[in-house]
Design a protein around this motif. Structure first.
Motif, PDB file in Angstrom:
ATOM      1  N   MET A 187      -1.590  -4.932  -9.213  1.00 16.28           N
ATOM      2  CA  MET A 187      -0.528  -5.677  -8.540  1.00 16.28           C
ATOM      3  C   MET A 187      -0.138  -4.901  -7.281  1.00 16.28           C
ATOM      4  SD  MET A 187       1.815  -6.957 -11.785  1.00 16.28           S
ATOM      5  CE  MET A 187       3.005  -5.724 -11.453  1.00 16.28           C
ATOM      6  N   SER A 188      -0.792  -5.192  -6.183  1.00 14.87           N
ATOM      7  CA  SER A 188      -0.498  -4.494  -4.946  1.00 14.87           C
ATOM      8  C   SER A 188       0.863  -4.939  -4.422  1.00 14.87           C
ATOM      9  CB  SER A 188      -1.585  -4.811  -3.919  1.00 14.87           C
ATOM     10  OG  SER A 188      -1.352  -4.101  -2.738  1.00 14.87           O
ATOM     11  N   GLY A 189       1.690  -3.956  -4.048  1.00 12.12           N
ATOM     12  CA  GLY A 189       3.011  -4.271  -3.525  1.00 12.12           C
ATOM     13  C   GLY A 189       4.099  -4.310  -4.579  1.00 12.12           C
ATOM     14  N   TYR A 190       3.786  -3.843  -5.798  1.00  5.11           N
ATOM     15  CA  TYR A 190       4.778  -3.860  -6.873  1.00  5.11           C
ATOM     16  C   TYR A 190       4.738  -2.554  -7.658  1.00  5.11           C
ATOM     17  CZ  TYR A 190       5.136  -8.842  -6.041  1.00  5.11           C
ATOM     18  OH  TYR A 190       5.333 -10.052  -5.454  1.00  5.11           O
ATOM     19  N   LEU A 191       5.886  -2.150  -8.147  1.00  2.00           N
ATOM     20  CA  LEU A 191       6.025  -1.033  -9.086  1.00  2.00           C
ATOM     21  C   LEU A 191       6.660  -1.566 -10.349  1.00  2.00           C
ATOM     22  CD1 LEU A 191       7.524   2.101  -7.258  1.00  2.00           C
ATOM     23  CD2 LEU A 191       5.280   1.866  -8.248  1.00  2.00           C
ATOM     24  N   LEU A 192       6.336  -0.965 -11.467  1.00  4.93           N
ATOM     25  CA  LEU A 192       7.003  -1.287 -12.727  1.00  4.93           C
ATOM     26  C   LEU A 192       7.856  -0.095 -13.126  1.00  4.93           C
ATOM     27  CD1 LEU A 192       4.111  -2.936 -14.741  1.00  4.93           C
ATOM     28  CD2 LEU A 192       5.985  -4.065 -13.587  1.00  4.93           C
ATOM     29  N   VAL A 193       9.108  -0.369 -13.494  1.00  8.78           N
ATOM     30  CA  VAL A 193      10.007   0.695 -13.942  1.00  8.78           C
ATOM     31  C   VAL A 193      10.537   0.337 -15.320  1.00  8.78           C
ATOM     32  CG1 VAL A 193      10.691   1.463 -11.655  1.00  8.78           C
ATOM     33  CG2 VAL A 193      11.988  -0.326 -12.744  1.00  8.78           C
ATOM     34  N   GLN A 194      10.673   1.352 -16.152  1.00 17.32           N
ATOM     35  CA  GLN A 194      11.271   1.178 -17.468  1.00 17.32           C
ATOM     36  C   GLN A 194      12.628   1.871 -17.428  1.00 17.32           C
ATOM     37  OE1 GLN A 194       9.306   3.054 -20.791  1.00 17.32           O
ATOM     38  NE2 GLN A 194      10.010   1.473 -22.191  1.00 17.32           N
TER      39      GLN A 194
ATOM     40  N   ASN B 227       0.809  -1.225   0.000  1.00 14.35           N
ATOM     41  CA  ASN B 227       0.000   0.000   0.000  1.00 14.35           C
ATOM     42  C   ASN B 227       0.841   1.273   0.000  1.00 14.35           C
ATOM     43  OD1 ASN B 227      -2.401  -1.517   0.028  1.00 14.35           O
ATOM     44  ND2 ASN B 227      -2.262  -1.717   2.237  1.00 14.35           N
ATOM     45  N   LYS B 228       2.040   1.201  -0.541  1.00 13.09           N
ATOM     46  CA  LYS B 228       2.913   2.374  -0.634  1.00 13.09           C
ATOM     47  C   LYS B 228       3.267   2.657  -2.094  1.00 13.09           C
ATOM     48  CE  LYS B 228       3.311   3.037   3.774  1.00 13.09           C
ATOM     49  NZ  LYS B 228       2.707   4.192   4.389  1.00 13.09           N
ATOM     50  N   GLU B 229       2.397   2.258  -3.013  1.00 18.48           N
ATOM     51  CA  GLU B 229       2.692   2.403  -4.438  1.00 18.48           C
ATOM     52  C   GLU B 229       2.876   3.870  -4.828  1.00 18.48           C
ATOM     53  OE1 GLU B 229       0.161   0.535  -3.244  1.00 18.48           O
ATOM     54  OE2 GLU B 229       0.808  -1.487  -3.784  1.00 18.48           O
ATOM     55  N   ARG B 230       1.929   4.711  -4.415  1.00 19.94           N
ATOM     56  CA  ARG B 230       1.973   6.121  -4.804  1.00 19.94           C
ATOM     57  C   ARG B 230       3.184   6.823  -4.191  1.00 19.94           C
ATOM     58  NH1 ARG B 230      -3.091   8.209  -3.313  1.00 19.94           N
ATOM     59  NH2 ARG B 230      -3.848   7.414  -5.280  1.00 19.94           N
ATOM     60  N   SER B 231       3.440   6.605  -2.897  1.00 22.76           N
ATOM     61  CA  SER B 231       4.559   7.306  -2.244  1.00 22.76           C
ATOM     62  C   SER B 231       5.902   6.810  -2.775  1.00 22.76           C
ATOM     63  CB  SER B 231       4.486   7.144  -0.725  1.00 22.76           C
ATOM     64  OG  SER B 231       4.652   5.797  -0.349  1.00 22.76           O
ATOM     65  N   CYS B 232       6.033   5.506  -3.023  1.00 21.96           N
ATOM     66  CA  CYS B 232       7.293   4.989  -3.591  1.00 21.96           C
ATOM     67  C   CYS B 232       7.531   5.549  -4.992  1.00 21.96           C
ATOM     68  CB  CYS B 232       7.282   3.467  -3.632  1.00 21.96           C
ATOM     69  SG  CYS B 232       7.566   2.701  -2.040  1.00 21.96           S
ATOM     70  N   ARG B 233       6.465   5.665  -5.774  1.00 24.59           N
ATOM     71  CA  ARG B 233       6.604   6.216  -7.127  1.00 24.59           C
ATOM     72  C   ARG B 233       7.071   7.674  -7.054  1.00 24.59           C
ATOM     73  NH1 ARG B 233       3.517   9.154 -10.873  1.00 24.59           N
ATOM     74  NH2 ARG B 233       3.881   8.487 -13.018  1.00 24.59           N
ATOM     75  N   GLU B 234       6.433   8.455  -6.173  1.00 21.96           N
ATOM     76  CA  GLU B 234       6.807   9.869  -6.042  1.00 21.96           C
ATOM     77  C   GLU B 234       8.234  10.032  -5.536  1.00 21.96           C
ATOM     78  OE1 GLU B 234       3.769  11.473  -3.537  1.00 21.96           O
ATOM     79  OE2 GLU B 234       2.242  11.384  -5.108  1.00 21.96           O
ATOM     80  N   GLN B 235       8.632   9.208  -4.565  1.00 20.54           N
ATOM     81  CA  GLN B 235       9.994   9.290  -4.041  1.00 20.54           C
ATOM     82  C   GLN B 235      11.018   8.896  -5.095  1.00 20.54           C
ATOM     83  OE1 GLN B 235      10.253   7.009  -0.437  1.00 20.54           O
ATOM     84  NE2 GLN B 235       8.828   8.341   0.654  1.00 20.54           N
ATOM     85  N   LEU B 236      10.714   7.868  -5.877  1.00 22.45           N
ATOM     86  CA  LEU B 236      11.640   7.437  -6.917  1.00 22.45           C
ATOM     87  C   LEU B 236      11.790   8.508  -7.992  1.00 22.45           C
ATOM     88  CD1 LEU B 236      13.498   5.244  -7.934  1.00 22.45           C
ATOM     89  CD2 LEU B 236      11.541   4.134  -8.996  1.00 22.45           C
ATOM     90  N   LEU B 237      10.684   9.148  -8.380  1.00 26.56           N
ATOM     91  CA  LEU B 237      10.767  10.220  -9.377  1.00 26.56           C
ATOM     92  C   LEU B 237      11.513  11.434  -8.819  1.00 26.56           C
ATOM     93  CD1 LEU B 237       7.231   9.976 -10.996  1.00 26.56           C
ATOM     94  CD2 LEU B 237       9.412   9.273 -11.984  1.00 26.56           C
TER      95      LEU B 237
END
Length: 193
Positions: free
Chosen positions: A62-69, A14-24
């Protein structure tokens, strides 16, 4: 859309949005040019509540996963030939992001990319099918249309529209071999387009 060089990351639930923002944010701080895309997949679902109202909700695919290119870097061998590999700086930057645990399908420090057809299938699951639902809510039914009843006591039956009276739809249902007149609201009916 380019379906090449996509990798999966395992992250905290349940940290998909925050992990995405932090990675960007880390991408801009480190001025990384190899990280092309960061996505968490959401699917649109039609939800019908007890009152018969239809709404479209976002559900994580897919809860608990991020996709990166990630764009691979080209490295020259001693013999002058080139090969592609995952950039080491990008690897460290991604795994140093809070909330990101590890790469899925990774051999030591060499993540293995998804096949393009697998990624295409995942993104196709997140299509814009919800647009059909929104158009259907505003759809004007005509006498003679055969509609699916999606809520109420006649849910699961087919209804033939006989007339319209304001927001009410008067129709006929074939129940046990007999034609039964019934009255519906527009939210109780669904027309496939």
């Amino acid at each position: 859309m380019n379906y090449n060089n996509w990798y999966a990351l395992s992250i905290n639930m349940n940290k998909e949005r925050s992990c995405r923002e932090q990675l960007l944010a880390r991408k801009t701080v480190f001025q990384d040019t190899n990280l092309l895309n960061v996505e968490y997949l959401q699917r649109k679902e039609l939800v019908i509540d007890k009152g018969g109202r239809r709404t479209v909700k976002n559900k994580l695919l897919m809860s608990g996963y991020l996709l990166v290119q990630v764009k691979p870097e080209e490295v020259e061998n001693e013999d002058g030939t080139f090969f592609e590999r995952f950039p080491g700086d990008t690897f460290d930057m991604i795994l140093g992001t809070p909330g990101i645990k590890f790469f899925v399908n990774c051999e030591k420090e060499k993540p293995i990319a998804f096949r393009p057809r697998e990624i295409k299938k995942l993104f196709d699951m997140c299509d814009d099918a919800h647009l059909e639902v929104k158009q259907n809510i505003q759809y004007d039914y005509q006498p003679g249309d055969v509609l699916d009843v999606v809520s109420g006591p006649f849910a699961g039956y087919k209804c033939e529209v006989s007339s319209l009276q304001g927001d009410k739809v008067l129709g006929q249902i074939d129940m046990f071999g007999r034609i039964v007149p019934a009255e519906f609201t527009k939210e109780q009916l669904y027309k496939e387009v």
